[in-house]
Design a protein around this motif. Structure first.
Motif, short mmCIF file in Angstrom:
data_model
loop_
_atom_site.label_atom_id
_atom_site.label_comp_id
_atom_site.label_asym_id
_atom_site.label_seq_id
_atom_site.Cartn_x
_atom_site.Cartn_y
_atom_site.Cartn_z
N ALA A 266 16.25 58.55 0.25
CA ALA A 266 16.91 58.29 1.53
C ALA A 266 18.08 58.96 1.81
CB ALA A 266 16.78 56.82 1.95
N ARG A 267 18.62 59.45 0.82
CA ARG A 267 20.07 59.95 0.98
C ARG A 267 20.07 61.24 2.01
NH1 ARG A 267 22.00 61.37 -4.78
NH2 ARG A 267 19.66 61.68 -4.99
N ALA A 268 21.13 61.90 2.32
CA ALA A 268 21.30 63.02 2.84
C ALA A 268 20.87 64.18 1.99
CB ALA A 268 22.77 63.39 3.33
N GLY A 269 19.99 65.06 2.48
CA GLY A 269 19.37 66.38 1.92
C GLY A 269 20.43 66.96 0.87
N GLU A 270 21.63 66.99 1.43
CA GLU A 270 22.32 67.89 0.25
C GLU A 270 22.68 67.18 -0.97
OE1 GLU A 270 25.05 66.33 3.79
OE2 GLU A 270 23.27 67.07 3.39
N ARG A 271 22.93 65.75 -0.88
CA ARG A 271 22.94 64.86 -2.13
C ARG A 271 21.68 64.99 -2.82
NH1 ARG A 271 25.06 59.24 -1.03
NH2 ARG A 271 25.60 59.16 -3.16
N TYR A 272 20.47 65.04 -2.24
CA TYR A 272 19.31 65.06 -2.91
C TYR A 272 19.02 66.39 -3.83
CZ TYR A 272 14.13 66.07 -3.09
OH TYR A 272 12.92 66.70 -3.88
N ARG A 273 19.56 67.52 -2.88
CA ARG A 273 19.49 68.87 -3.71
C ARG A 273 20.47 69.03 -4.66
NH1 ARG A 273 18.73 69.96 1.83
NH2 ARG A 273 20.80 70.44 2.20
N GLY A 274 21.35 68.19 -4.83
CA GLY A 274 22.79 68.45 -5.86
C GLY A 274 23.60 69.28 -5.53
N GLU A 275 23.61 69.77 -4.08
CA GLU A 275 24.72 70.55 -3.61
C GLU A 275 25.98 69.93 -3.61
OE1 GLU A 275 21.61 72.75 -0.70
OE2 GLU A 275 23.30 71.63 0.26
N TRP B 77 20.75 55.11 -11.59
CA TRP B 77 20.08 56.29 -12.30
C TRP B 77 20.94 57.36 -12.96
CZ3 TRP B 77 15.01 57.36 -13.09
CH2 TRP B 77 14.61 58.38 -13.52
N SER B 78 22.03 57.69 -12.27
CA SER B 78 22.96 58.78 -12.58
C SER B 78 23.98 58.40 -13.56
CB SER B 78 23.51 59.31 -11.26
OG SER B 78 24.48 58.44 -10.51
N ALA B 79 24.23 56.99 -13.64
CA ALA B 79 25.08 56.65 -14.44
C ALA B 79 24.52 56.41 -16.03
CB ALA B 79 25.54 55.01 -14.21
N ASP B 80 23.35 56.68 -16.12
CA ASP B 80 22.63 56.79 -17.49
C ASP B 80 22.35 58.09 -17.69
OD1 ASP B 80 21.20 56.63 -19.58
OD2 ASP B 80 19.81 55.05 -18.83
N PRO B 81 23.19 58.78 -18.84
CA PRO B 81 23.08 60.18 -19.06
C PRO B 81 21.48 60.47 -19.80
CG PRO B 81 24.68 58.99 -20.73
CD PRO B 81 24.31 58.25 -19.48
N SER B 82 20.96 59.52 -20.26
CA SER B 82 19.67 59.65 -20.92
C SER B 82 18.63 59.95 -19.73
CB SER B 82 19.23 58.73 -21.64
OG SER B 82 19.15 57.56 -21.03
N ARG B 83 18.88 59.46 -18.44
CA ARG B 83 17.69 59.93 -17.56
C ARG B 83 17.74 61.35 -16.84
NH1 ARG B 83 14.53 55.63 -16.85
NH2 ARG B 83 15.55 53.68 -17.11
N PRO B 84 16.86 61.94 -16.89
CA PRO B 84 16.52 63.54 -16.03
C PRO B 84 17.03 63.40 -14.67
CG PRO B 84 14.46 62.44 -16.25
CD PRO B 84 15.25 61.47 -16.88
N VAL B 85 17.73 64.59 -14.54
CA VAL B 85 18.07 64.94 -13.08
C VAL B 85 17.63 66.21 -12.44
CG1 VAL B 85 20.07 65.47 -11.68
CG2 VAL B 85 20.49 63.55 -13.26
N ALA B 86 16.88 66.23 -11.31
CA ALA B 86 16.39 67.51 -10.79
C ALA B 86 17.29 67.93 -9.81
CB ALA B 86 15.04 66.99 -10.35
N VAL B 87 17.45 69.01 -9.42
CA VAL B 87 18.30 69.63 -8.36
C VAL B 87 17.11 70.67 -7.38
CG1 VAL B 87 20.26 69.26 -9.54
CG2 VAL B 87 19.11 71.54 -9.62
N VAL C 210 26.84 62.35 -10.90
CA VAL C 210 26.07 63.86 -10.90
C VAL C 210 25.42 63.80 -9.30
CG1 VAL C 210 24.29 62.90 -12.23
CG2 VAL C 210 24.88 65.32 -12.19
N GLY C 211 24.95 64.91 -9.15
CA GLY C 211 24.18 65.14 -7.90
C GLY C 211 22.88 65.51 -8.33
N GLY C 212 21.92 65.47 -7.37
CA GLY C 212 20.34 65.70 -7.61
C GLY C 212 19.45 64.66 -7.29
N HIS C 213 18.59 64.52 -7.98
CA HIS C 213 17.49 63.47 -7.48
C HIS C 213 16.63 63.04 -8.89
CE1 HIS C 213 15.60 67.28 -6.39
NE2 HIS C 213 14.37 66.76 -6.89
N ILE C 214 15.95 61.84 -8.55
CA ILE C 214 14.74 61.56 -9.66
C ILE C 214 13.70 62.29 -9.67
CG2 ILE C 214 13.31 59.72 -10.21
CD1 ILE C 214 15.21 57.62 -8.87
N PRO C 215 13.29 63.29 -10.75
CA PRO C 215 12.18 64.14 -10.85
C PRO C 215 10.94 63.58 -10.08
CG PRO C 215 13.50 64.19 -12.69
CD PRO C 215 14.09 63.01 -12.11
N GLY C 216 10.63 64.33 -9.38
CA GLY C 216 9.18 64.08 -8.43
C GLY C 216 9.52 63.45 -7.28
N ALA C 217 10.85 62.68 -6.77
CA ALA C 217 11.11 62.44 -5.62
C ALA C 217 11.23 63.26 -4.62
CB ALA C 217 12.43 61.64 -5.91
#
Length: 283
Positions: free
Chosen positions: A175-184, A268-278, A191-198
């Protein structure tokens, strides 16, 4: 059994009618600004007559930490807050904020999750109320103690692992702004980006220029275009679980049940073990 309202939204005109009727709803003012000043002074300067102020940061969220920036409050503590605000089982509740709807949706979601069936959001918030000629009162309101007892689990809640699984097996909306989802850009979290598959689904697209929610059929068409509305499960997350509640509310208006990942990107982003998609695509 207490009936659930046909819509989770209430217009200013219909609220006026209900307040003048034999069974007026309890009113909660939950005005809030992300990163802004506390809104209690604004409440004291003018609010819907009879409304009680509830502080999102202090009363609709627990302490920031491993659960994210706005983790869910302890249910018993939340129940005590609601009782002090005059909330009782079986008595309708209407929540409103300054007009954005995020804070009101958070209060709506928490009350629904803890078992209160008759809670609605004033569509357009205080701005819609005053635009409709509604009066405001200054000062504070001391509510009569309510009897609400929370019973968590009435609507869907996801943890991080469940959100990750739903992104693969169903539809997980970001539900965030598109630029945050894309990791821009990422102005708040590590860290910027999104949950893989979201799938990107900014909350701002749930409302029109007037601040009112779009019509149910328009919202349903929007969410169906994003893959929601079929047989697959639907979940939502945002930055810290506030605007995501707004998306769950919009989905409810559209007739689509959805679960909230309350920890959201801040957890999610505070846990470095979790993957991040951009990037722009469902990754």
């Amino acid at each position: 059994m207490t009936a659930i309202p046909s819509s989770p939204l209430l217009s200013a005109a219909d609220l006026k009618t209900e307040l003048a009727g034999p069974r007026p709803p309890v009113l909660l003012d939950v005005r809030w600004q992300l990163g802004g000043p506390n809104q209690r002074p604004a409440y004291e300067a003018g609010h819907l007559p009879g409304a009680v102020y509830v502080d999102l940061d202090a009363e609709l969220a627990g302490p920031a930490g491993s659960g994210g920036r706005h983790p869910l409050p302890d249910p018993e503590e939340f129940g005590a807050v609601m009782r002090r605000a005059g909330v009782s089982a079986g008595v309708p509740v209407v929540v409103y904020d300054g007009g954005q709807g995020w804070a009101a949706a958070r209060a709506w979601w928490l009350l629904r999750w803890t078992g209160h069936a008759q809670v609605r959001v004033l569509d357009g918030g205080l701005a819609a109320w005053t635009a409709a000629g509604g009066s405001v009162s200054a000062g504070t309101v001391a509510a009569r103690e309510g009897d609400f007892k929370p019973n968590p689990g009435a609507i869907g809640l996801l943890n991080a692992d469940e959100a990750a699984a739903l992104a693969r097996s169903g539809v997980l909306l970001d539900a965030r702004a598109g630029e945050r989802y894309r990791g821009e850009v990422e102005p708040i979290d590590p860290v910027g980006g999104h949950i893989p598959g979201a799938v990107s689904a900014p909350t701002t697209q749930n409302v029109g220029p007037d601040g009112l929610f779009l019509a149910p059929d328009v919202l349903r068409a929007r969410f169906e275009a994003l893959g929601a509305g079929g047989s697959a499960g639907v979940g939502v997350y945002c930055g810290s679980g506030v605007s995501g509640a707004h998306e769950v509310l919009a989905l409810s208006v559209a007739g689509i049940p959805a679960a909230l990942y309350a920890g959201s990107w801040s957890q999610w982003s505070a846990d470095p073990s979790r993957p991040v998609a951009v990037g722009p695509e469902r990754g």
